[in-house]
Motif scaffolding. Structure first.
Motif, short mmCIF file in Angstrom:
data_model
loop_
_atom_site.label_atom_id
_atom_site.label_comp_id
_atom_site.label_asym_id
_atom_site.label_seq_id
_atom_site.Cartn_x
_atom_site.Cartn_y
_atom_site.Cartn_z
N GLU A 267 0.84 -1.19 0.00
CA GLU A 267 0.00 0.00 0.00
C GLU A 267 0.88 1.25 0.00
O GLU A 267 1.94 1.26 0.63
CB GLU A 267 -0.89 0.02 1.25
CG GLU A 267 -1.85 -1.14 1.35
CD GLU A 267 -3.00 -1.03 0.36
OE1 GLU A 267 -3.41 0.12 0.06
OE2 GLU A 267 -3.48 -2.07 -0.10
N PRO A 268 0.48 2.31 -0.68
CA PRO A 268 1.25 3.56 -0.61
C PRO A 268 1.23 4.12 0.80
O PRO A 268 0.23 4.02 1.51
CB PRO A 268 0.51 4.48 -1.59
CG PRO A 268 -0.87 3.92 -1.70
CD PRO A 268 -0.73 2.43 -1.53
N ILE A 269 2.36 4.69 1.21
CA ILE A 269 2.47 5.30 2.52
C ILE A 269 2.35 6.81 2.34
O ILE A 269 3.28 7.47 1.86
CB ILE A 269 3.80 4.94 3.19
CG1 ILE A 269 3.90 3.41 3.37
CG2 ILE A 269 3.95 5.65 4.53
CD1 ILE A 269 5.25 2.94 3.86
N CYS A 270 1.21 7.34 2.70
CA CYS A 270 1.00 8.78 2.52
C CYS A 270 -0.09 9.25 3.47
O CYS A 270 -0.99 8.49 3.83
CB CYS A 270 0.64 9.12 1.08
SG CYS A 270 -0.86 8.33 0.48
N PRO A 271 -0.04 10.51 3.86
CA PRO A 271 -1.07 11.05 4.75
C PRO A 271 -2.36 11.33 3.99
O PRO A 271 -2.39 11.29 2.75
CB PRO A 271 -0.43 12.33 5.27
CG PRO A 271 0.45 12.78 4.14
CD PRO A 271 0.98 11.52 3.52
N ALA A 272 -3.40 11.64 4.72
CA ALA A 272 -4.69 11.97 4.10
C ALA A 272 -4.60 13.24 3.26
O ALA A 272 -5.33 13.40 2.28
CB ALA A 272 -5.76 12.11 5.17
N LYS A 273 -3.67 14.12 3.63
CA LYS A 273 -3.52 15.38 2.90
C LYS A 273 -2.05 15.58 2.53
O LYS A 273 -1.17 15.41 3.38
CB LYS A 273 -4.00 16.54 3.77
CG LYS A 273 -4.11 17.86 3.02
CD LYS A 273 -4.84 18.88 3.87
CE LYS A 273 -5.11 20.14 3.06
NZ LYS A 273 -5.89 21.13 3.83
N ILE A 274 -1.78 15.90 1.27
CA ILE A 274 -0.41 16.12 0.81
C ILE A 274 0.08 17.47 1.32
O ILE A 274 -0.46 18.52 0.98
CB ILE A 274 -0.35 16.09 -0.74
CG1 ILE A 274 -0.82 14.73 -1.27
CG2 ILE A 274 1.05 16.40 -1.23
CD1 ILE A 274 0.02 13.56 -0.83
N ARG A 275 1.13 17.43 2.13
CA ARG A 275 1.66 18.66 2.73
C ARG A 275 3.07 19.00 2.23
O ARG A 275 3.50 20.13 2.35
CB ARG A 275 1.67 18.55 4.25
CG ARG A 275 0.28 18.36 4.82
CD ARG A 275 0.25 18.61 6.32
NE ARG A 275 -1.11 18.46 6.84
CZ ARG A 275 -2.04 19.41 6.80
NH1 ARG A 275 -1.74 20.59 6.26
NH2 ARG A 275 -3.24 19.20 7.30
N ARG A 276 3.80 18.01 1.69
CA ARG A 276 5.15 18.27 1.20
C ARG A 276 5.37 17.50 -0.10
O ARG A 276 5.17 16.28 -0.15
CB ARG A 276 6.19 17.88 2.24
CG ARG A 276 7.62 18.21 1.82
CD ARG A 276 8.60 17.97 2.96
NE ARG A 276 9.98 18.09 2.55
CZ ARG A 276 10.65 19.25 2.46
NH1 ARG A 276 10.02 20.38 2.74
NH2 ARG A 276 11.91 19.29 2.08
N ILE A 277 5.79 18.22 -1.14
CA ILE A 277 6.02 17.62 -2.46
C ILE A 277 7.48 17.84 -2.84
O ILE A 277 8.01 18.94 -2.70
CB ILE A 277 5.10 18.25 -3.52
CG1 ILE A 277 3.63 18.02 -3.15
CG2 ILE A 277 5.40 17.67 -4.91
CD1 ILE A 277 2.66 18.79 -4.05
N LEU A 278 8.10 16.79 -3.33
CA LEU A 278 9.47 16.88 -3.84
C LEU A 278 9.43 16.87 -5.36
O LEU A 278 8.79 15.99 -5.96
CB LEU A 278 10.31 15.72 -3.33
CG LEU A 278 11.80 15.78 -3.68
CD1 LEU A 278 12.48 16.93 -2.95
CD2 LEU A 278 12.49 14.47 -3.34
N LEU A 279 10.09 17.82 -5.98
CA LEU A 279 10.17 17.92 -7.44
C LEU A 279 11.62 17.70 -7.84
O LEU A 279 12.52 18.39 -7.34
CB LEU A 279 9.68 19.31 -7.88
CG LEU A 279 9.67 19.64 -9.37
CD1 LEU A 279 8.80 18.66 -10.15
CD2 LEU A 279 9.18 21.06 -9.59
N SER A 280 11.88 16.72 -8.70
CA SER A 280 13.25 16.45 -9.15
C SER A 280 13.50 17.09 -10.50
O SER A 280 12.60 17.25 -11.32
CB SER A 280 13.52 14.94 -9.19
OG SER A 280 12.62 14.28 -10.06
N ASP A 281 14.76 17.43 -10.74
CA ASP A 281 15.12 18.23 -11.92
C ASP A 281 15.15 17.43 -13.21
O ASP A 281 15.12 16.19 -13.21
CB ASP A 281 16.49 18.90 -11.69
CG ASP A 281 17.65 17.91 -11.70
OD1 ASP A 281 17.51 16.81 -11.10
OD2 ASP A 281 18.69 18.22 -12.29
#
Length: 362
Positions: A163-177
């Motif tokens: 199962e994906p491990i993630c909170p109910a609400k997305i609070r931090r996003i990582l963007l790769s170059d």
């Protein structure tokens, strides 16, 4: 069992990641083996190589005429003469696109085929990180090929999590170059793609904090001008950015992330291995190969127009639709990829590594 494990990390963080995971794979699957590590570009004496029971070339886009030369990979010159068998572990093809004609027309140079045939004839084996690379090898006459996925697919602490491990609400996003930025001809449309991607993420996740990684560095030989322009874009959007080149340690940023969206294959792979939701935007055949091997939706930043690589003007529209679907189902669409990773690990990767380590001679 005495194994020489060769890899080729230089600058890019992803190269250090798969090198470390390759070592971990042998330590986990073939416990008790004596493993010596080295660099693919280093010249080793034949007497030194003959001390080992097996030599393994691990990871990276090694299935390419540029990287299989005796200058780039000196050990391969002993393909006919060294005592240990040479094995390729989770390597890939470095293609600009995945068009059918590009795949079918790719040919290894004569001296490279000669060495690869010698390796196979003497009992060496080949594994690939995706099905595109498998096709390239088999279409060039190599038959002992196994699709094992990338060594970095496998995080031994989370293999049995589906199962994906993630909170109910997305609070931090990582963007790769973006990684394909050596050619100034692509800079303008690559910049626009990044600008639009940032705008989309801010629109879809207005309360989330964004962070950005340069996996191969900022002040690079060919892309410094482009990277510095991206830095200005990030500052203008109040996005913190990090140069994580030179080691695998920068991937720890992923563990404080709820979602990765970006262009770097190994950031995507690391997040997938940790069950952190991730979307990879493909820049070439390496990204396409990764997404299709995992059964994931493949969004490309480019299209092919009469043989030329040009911008995919619909990229952010595709990305918006896909992200919306992922959020709606709490990222459960990624579950099938985790299942596939574990099937490939148990049925293909483990047996391949065990045969190299003489744990299974079948």
């Amino acid at each position: 069992m005495h194994i020489l494990l060769l890899s080729r990390p230089v600058v890019n963080a992803g190269d250090y990641l798969f090198a470390a995971r390759s070592l971990e794979a042998f330590e986990t699957i073939c416990p008790g083996s004596d493993i010596q590590t080295g660099h693919i570009s280093r010249e080793y004496e034949l007497d030194y190589l003959n001390q080992f029971d097996a030599v393994v070339a691990a990871g990276g886009p090694l299935y390419d005429n540029r990287f299989l030369t005796e200058a780039a990979f000196p050990t391969i010159r002993y393909a006919e003469t060294m005592l240990p068998k040479l094995h390729f572990l989770s390597n890939g093809w470095y293609g600009a696109d995945a068009e059918a004609s590009s795949l079918s027309n790719y040919r290894f140079e004569r001296n490279i085929i000669k060495n690869l045939n010698a390796i196979e004839r003497r009992g060496g084996t080949f594994s690939c990180r995706d099905f595109i690379s498998e096709y390239i090898l088999k279409n060039n006459g190599i038959r002992t090929v196994t699709m094992t996925g990338c060594t970095a697919w496998y995080d031994y602490d989370r293999l049995d999590i589906y199962e994906p491990i993630c909170p109910a609400k997305i609070r931090r996003i990582l963007l790769s170059d973006q990684g394909i930025t050596k050619d100034p001809a692509v800079w303008e449309w690559k910049y626009i793609q990044m600008e639009r991607t940032i705008s989309l993420l801010k629109k879809l996740f207005p309360e989330a904090e964004l962070a950005f990684t340069f996996n191969g560095g900022i002040r690079t030989k060919y892309s410094e001008t482009f990277n510095l322009r991206i830095c200005d874009l990030l500052r203008g959007n109040d996005i913190d950015f990090y140069d994580i080149s030179g080691s695998k340690e920068g991937f720890s940023l992923c563990d404080a992330t709820d979602l990765h969206v970006g262009f770097r294959v190994h950031t995507h792979i690391h997040c997938m291995s940790r069950r952190i939701p991730s979307v990879l935007i493909s820049e070439d055949a390496r990204g396409i190969g990764c997404n299709t091997a995992l059964g994931l939706h493949d969004i490309r930043d480019f299209s092919v127009d009469r043989g030329r690589i040009v911008s995919n003007s619909q990229m952010t529209t595709e990305l918006e639709y896909y992200l919306s679907d992922l959020v709606q189902c709490d990222f459960q669409l990624l579950t099938s990829a985790y299942v596939r990773m574990n099937i490939i690990y148990k049925d293909f990767f483990v047996p391949f590594v065990r045969r190299i380590g003489f744990y299974d001679k079948g």
